[in-house]
Each structure stands twice: as structure tokens, then as C-alpha cells.
Design a protein around this motif. Structure first.
Motif, PDB file in Angstrom:
ATOM      1  N   GLN A  94      23.895 -30.178  36.337  1.00 48.33           N
ATOM      2  CA  GLN A  94      24.134 -31.617  36.391  1.00 48.33           C
ATOM      3  C   GLN A  94      23.349 -32.364  35.315  1.00 48.33           C
ATOM      4  N   ASP A  95      22.097 -32.007  35.143  1.00 54.03           N
ATOM      5  CA  ASP A  95      21.216 -32.769  34.258  1.00 54.03           C
ATOM      6  C   ASP A  95      20.889 -31.959  33.009  1.00 54.03           C
ATOM      7  N   PRO A  96      21.570 -32.229  31.894  1.00 55.39           N
ATOM      8  CA  PRO A  96      21.294 -31.459  30.682  1.00 55.39           C
ATOM      9  C   PRO A  96      19.907 -31.709  30.125  1.00 55.39           C
ATOM     10  N   HIS A  97      19.328 -32.875  30.435  1.00 52.51           N
ATOM     11  CA  HIS A  97      18.003 -33.187  29.908  1.00 52.51           C
ATOM     12  C   HIS A  97      16.964 -32.190  30.424  1.00 52.51           C
ATOM     13  N   SER A  98      17.078 -31.805  31.690  1.00 54.85           N
ATOM     14  CA  SER A  98      16.106 -30.863  32.260  1.00 54.85           C
ATOM     15  C   SER A  98      16.522 -29.407  32.064  1.00 54.85           C
ATOM     16  N   SER A  99      17.801 -29.149  31.804  1.00 55.65           N
ATOM     17  CA  SER A  99      18.252 -27.759  31.657  1.00 55.65           C
ATOM     18  C   SER A  99      18.141 -27.247  30.229  1.00 55.65           C
ATOM     19  N   LEU A 100      17.935 -28.148  29.256  1.00 56.42           N
ATOM     20  CA  LEU A 100      17.751 -27.742  27.863  1.00 56.42           C
ATOM     21  C   LEU A 100      16.266 -27.728  27.533  1.00 56.42           C
ATOM     22  N   ALA A 145      20.059 -29.425  14.071  1.00 57.48           N
ATOM     23  CA  ALA A 145      18.646 -29.737  13.871  1.00 57.48           C
ATOM     24  C   ALA A 145      18.097 -30.713  14.902  1.00 57.48           C
ATOM     25  N   ALA A 146      18.930 -31.144  15.841  1.00 56.19           N
ATOM     26  CA  ALA A 146      18.514 -32.160  16.810  1.00 56.19           C
ATOM     27  C   ALA A 146      17.825 -31.532  18.009  1.00 56.19           C
ATOM     28  N   LEU A 147      16.790 -32.190  18.494  1.00 57.39           N
ATOM     29  CA  LEU A 147      16.184 -31.850  19.768  1.00 57.39           C
ATOM     30  C   LEU A 147      16.939 -32.586  20.877  1.00 57.39           C
ATOM     31  N   PRO A 148      16.910 -32.068  22.095  1.00 59.03           N
ATOM     32  CA  PRO A 148      17.639 -32.727  23.177  1.00 59.03           C
ATOM     33  C   PRO A 148      17.313 -34.208  23.336  1.00 59.03           C
ATOM     34  N   ARG A 149      16.038 -34.578  23.155  1.00 59.44           N
ATOM     35  CA  ARG A 149      15.656 -35.978  23.348  1.00 59.44           C
ATOM     36  C   ARG A 149      16.248 -36.899  22.285  1.00 59.44           C
ATOM     37  N   GLU A 150      16.708 -36.326  21.182  1.00 60.87           N
ATOM     38  CA  GLU A 150      17.290 -37.119  20.107  1.00 60.87           C
ATOM     39  C   GLU A 150      18.795 -37.320  20.283  1.00 60.87           C
ATOM     40  N   MET A 151      19.346 -36.823  21.367  1.00 62.17           N
ATOM     41  CA  MET A 151      20.780 -36.913  21.617  1.00 62.17           C
ATOM     42  C   MET A 151      21.039 -37.775  22.843  1.00 62.17           C
ATOM     43  N   SER A 152      22.231 -38.324  22.913  1.00 59.92           N
ATOM     44  CA  SER A 152      22.620 -39.091  24.095  1.00 59.92           C
ATOM     45  C   SER A 152      22.937 -38.148  25.243  1.00 59.92           C
ATOM     46  N   GLY A 153      23.110 -38.703  26.423  1.00 56.50           N
ATOM     47  CA  GLY A 153      23.388 -37.883  27.594  1.00 56.50           C
ATOM     48  C   GLY A 153      24.671 -37.084  27.458  1.00 56.50           C
ATOM     49  N   GLY A 154      25.720 -37.725  26.946  1.00 57.42           N
ATOM     50  CA  GLY A 154      26.980 -37.019  26.761  1.00 57.42           C
ATOM     51  C   GLY A 154      26.878 -35.911  25.736  1.00 57.42           C
ATOM     52  N   GLN A 155      26.132 -36.153  24.654  1.00 59.29           N
ATOM     53  CA  GLN A 155      25.949 -35.124  23.633  1.00 59.29           C
ATOM     54  C   GLN A 155      25.146 -33.947  24.179  1.00 59.29           C
ATOM     55  N   SER A 177      28.549 -31.347  37.028  1.00 55.63           N
ATOM     56  CA  SER A 177      28.226 -31.378  35.603  1.00 55.63           C
ATOM     57  C   SER A 177      28.498 -32.703  34.900  1.00 55.63           C
ATOM     58  N   VAL A 178      29.176 -33.630  35.555  1.00 59.17           N
ATOM     59  CA  VAL A 178      29.383 -34.940  34.938  1.00 59.17           C
ATOM     60  C   VAL A 178      28.788 -36.056  35.780  1.00 59.17           C
ATOM     61  N   ALA A 179      28.107 -35.705  36.867  1.00 61.75           N
ATOM     62  CA  ALA A 179      27.614 -36.710  37.807  1.00 61.75           C
ATOM     63  C   ALA A 179      26.568 -37.627  37.198  1.00 61.75           C
ATOM     64  N   ALA A 180      25.815 -37.141  36.201  1.00 60.18           N
ATOM     65  CA  ALA A 180      24.750 -37.951  35.620  1.00 60.18           C
ATOM     66  C   ALA A 180      25.231 -38.849  34.484  1.00 60.18           C
ATOM     67  N   LEU A 181      26.523 -38.784  34.145  1.00 60.05           N
ATOM     68  CA  LEU A 181      27.064 -39.545  33.027  1.00 60.05           C
ATOM     69  C   LEU A 181      27.755 -40.817  33.515  1.00 60.05           C
ATOM     70  N   ALA A 187      34.620 -39.301  31.774  1.00 58.98           N
ATOM     71  CA  ALA A 187      36.034 -39.013  31.528  1.00 58.98           C
ATOM     72  C   ALA A 187      36.216 -38.202  30.258  1.00 58.98           C
ATOM     73  N   GLN A 188      35.453 -38.504  29.209  1.00 60.32           N
ATOM     74  CA  GLN A 188      35.561 -37.750  27.965  1.00 60.32           C
ATOM     75  C   GLN A 188      35.156 -36.287  28.159  1.00 60.32           C
ATOM     76  N   VAL A 189      34.064 -36.067  28.899  1.00 55.89           N
ATOM     77  CA  VAL A 189      33.600 -34.698  29.118  1.00 55.89           C
ATOM     78  C   VAL A 189      34.577 -33.934  30.012  1.00 55.89           C
ATOM     79  N   LEU A 190      35.160 -34.606  30.998  1.00 60.13           N
ATOM     80  CA  LEU A 190      36.175 -33.963  31.822  1.00 60.13           C
ATOM     81  C   LEU A 190      37.381 -33.556  30.985  1.00 60.13           C
ATOM     82  N   ASN A 191      37.793 -34.430  30.080  1.00 60.96           N
ATOM     83  CA  ASN A 191      38.895 -34.090  29.180  1.00 60.96           C
ATOM     84  C   ASN A 191      38.552 -32.861  28.345  1.00 60.96           C
ATOM     85  N   LEU A 192      37.311 -32.828  27.840  1.00 60.89           N
ATOM     86  CA  LEU A 192      36.865 -31.685  27.048  1.00 60.89           C
ATOM     87  C   LEU A 192      36.932 -30.406  27.875  1.00 60.89           C
TER      88      LEU A 192
END
Length: 276
Positions: A94-100, A145-155, A177-181, A187-192
Motif C-alpha cells: 500500500q505505502d511505497p514510501h515505506s516499502s522502498l 538517479a532519483a531517491l524515493p523521497r524525491e518522487m511523488s506518491g504516484g511515481q 496498492s492504490v489506497a494511499a493515492l 485512477a491512473q495507476v489502476l489503468n496502468l
């Protein structure tokens, strides 16, 4: 339940207890290869416990779990077997910030997974595989080259999906997996995810309390209540004509139609500062 080769994931008679508490009680379901099943229920219904057993993070008191035609009920005995199981079934949390890993760039994270599961690839091939994975989920080369903190939640969630795909699994567990967005990015991530399933023929086990998400992404659904499977069928049957009183209450608690508007999965997601 008869176990057959055309099933990607099979759960039969699964039971899990914590002392005197029965968390999962005689649950059975299956997903055909390339299919998508929604495991629906409120917090405490047992759905996350089932996912942990499938992933090998918990052991079952009884029952059987098979993935890709192979039994995985008992703990893996060797490192090779653990790697094979990880290659077959991956998870997106659910939370990519803590899983990365916050200290690891997205590129190095993806390359590490590729190196682990595809040891025959040389360095240049691994780098190309990383580029292909980023492109597959709608990210750009600069995100290596990006660290997770440098990306948005969707990214970050797209990067987490790319990490799951790096092993080339047959089954992906999507745990809320989309609950935190927010809604538009959700909707974009679901489409993906829908597009990836069609393109790669990957199998999804979607764990969610959100009926709108279940409707958009799954073919079949099972409903969990207090550790028991209370209803199952096609997603349309379960959501549009629920038979069990618990499912009816879930359905009635959703304000308005249970649908998610499909939006383009590609606009502006690469723009830093965009809504992704």
C-alpha cells in the motif's frame, strides 16, 4: 478443490490461528493464469493474513497453497527455492514510501532485483532491462538517479510496480496498492495495472476494501468476514447482486455507483510537480 495446471494460484482449505483466535477459517479460492481476483473485506477480515501465507511470511495451520503449479505451503528449505518462490509471486504494498529503501536510487534498486533473478544478463543488458521497466510503468530515464523521497506518491508506486515486474513473476499480490493515492492518481495507476495485466498476462490477487477498485481491476471476487469466505463469484455478480448480508452491507456503505472513471494513464506523470 481440484488443483489444475491452468491455475496460477490455488488456496485450498486454508486455516490460520493465533493462539485461540482463528484468523482464517477453511478458505479456498483459485485464480486462472492471467486472471485477476479481488479479496474483499474490512480490516480484520483475514485477507492480509492470507496474503502473508501465500508470500511465505506466515505459516498456515492447515490447508494448501500452490503457485504456478508448485506447492508452497511449507517453508522454503533452500535459498534457491526461496528465490524461485519470490520470482513466481511478487507483492506491491500500500505505502511505497515505506516499502522502498530510502537510501537506494530507483535505478540501483531495479538493477539489484534484475541481477538477483536474471543472473545470465551482463551489465549492459541489466541496465537496458531497468530502462525497459521504467518505460513500462510510465517513468523516465532520469528517475534512475532519483531517491524515493524525491518522487511523488504516484511515481513511487510506479517504481514499486516496476520492482515487482523486474522478477518477471506470474502472480502479483496487490495489497491495497492504490489506497494511499488521491483519486485522480489512483485512477491512473489502476489503468496502468490493467494495461500491464493485458500486455504481460500477469495474474493479480488484489486485496482491497474498496469496491470501486475491485470492480475496475478484477474478474472474480471473494468476500471475507471474520476469517471466513462468505461469498464468491464474478466481480459483477458479487458487487451488483450480493447474496450474503455482509456483502450487502459492504455494497450499501458505498455512496453512489461503485465505479472508477478511466483516465489516461500517461499524461503529465513524468512532470515533476505534476499530480502523479
Amino acid at each position: 478443490m481440484k488443483l489444475t495446471d491452468d491455475l496460477a494460484l490455488e488456496v485450498s482449505g486454508l486455516r490460520k490461528t493465533y493462539g485461540s483466535v482463528v484468523a482464517v477459517d477453511d478458505v479456498s479460492f483459485a485464480i486462472r493464469r492471467g486472471g485477476s481476483l479481488g479479496l474483499v473485506g474490512e480490516s480484520g477480515s483475514g485477507k492480509t493474513t492470507i496474503a502473508k501465507i501465500i508470500l511465505g511470511l506466515e505459516s498456515a495451520a492447515a490447508g494448501q497453497v500452490r503457485a504456478c503449479g508448485r506447492d508452497r505451503t511449507a517453508a522454503a528449505r533452500t535459498l534457491g527455492e526461496r528465490r524461485r518462490r519470490a520470482r513466481e509471486v511478487q507483492i506491491v504494498f500500500q505505502d511505497p514510501h515505506s516499502s522502498l529503501d530510502p537510501r537506494q536510487t530507483i535505478g540501483s534498486m531495479l538493477e539489484a532485483v534484475v541481477r538477483l533473478h536474471h543472473r545470465d544478463l551482463i551489465a549492459g543488458e541489466r541496465r537496458q532491462r531497468v530502462m525497459d521497466l521504467l518505460d513500462m510503468v510510465g517513468l523516465h530515464e532520469r528517475h534512475t538517479a532519483a531517491l524515493p523521497r524525491e518522487m511523488s506518491g504516484g511515481q513511487r508506486q510506479r517504481a514499486a510496480i516496476a520492482r515487482a515486474l523486474a522478477a518477471e513473476p506470474e502472480v502479483i499480490v496487490l495489497d491495497e496498492s492504490v489506497a494511499a493515492l488521491d483519486v485522480s492518481i489512483q485512477a491512473q495507476v489502476l489503468n496502468l495495472l490493467a494495461d500491464l495485466r493485458e500486455r504481460l498476462s500477469v495474474t493479480y490477487l488484489l486485496i482491497s476494501h474498496d469496491l470501486a477498485v475491485v470492480r475496475q481491476l478484477t474478474d472474480t471476487a471473494v468476500v471475507m468476514c471474520q476469517g471466513q469466505l462468505v461469498e464468491s463469484g464474478t466481480t459483477a455478480q458479487v458487487l451488483d447482486d450480493p447474496q450474503h448480508i455482509y456483502t450487502q452491507r459492504l455494497r450499501a456503505s458505498v455512496p453512489g455507483p461503485t465505479w472508477v472513471r478511466r483516465v489516461s494513464a500517461t499524461p503529465s506523470i513524468l512532470d515533476e510537480g505534476g499530480a502523479s
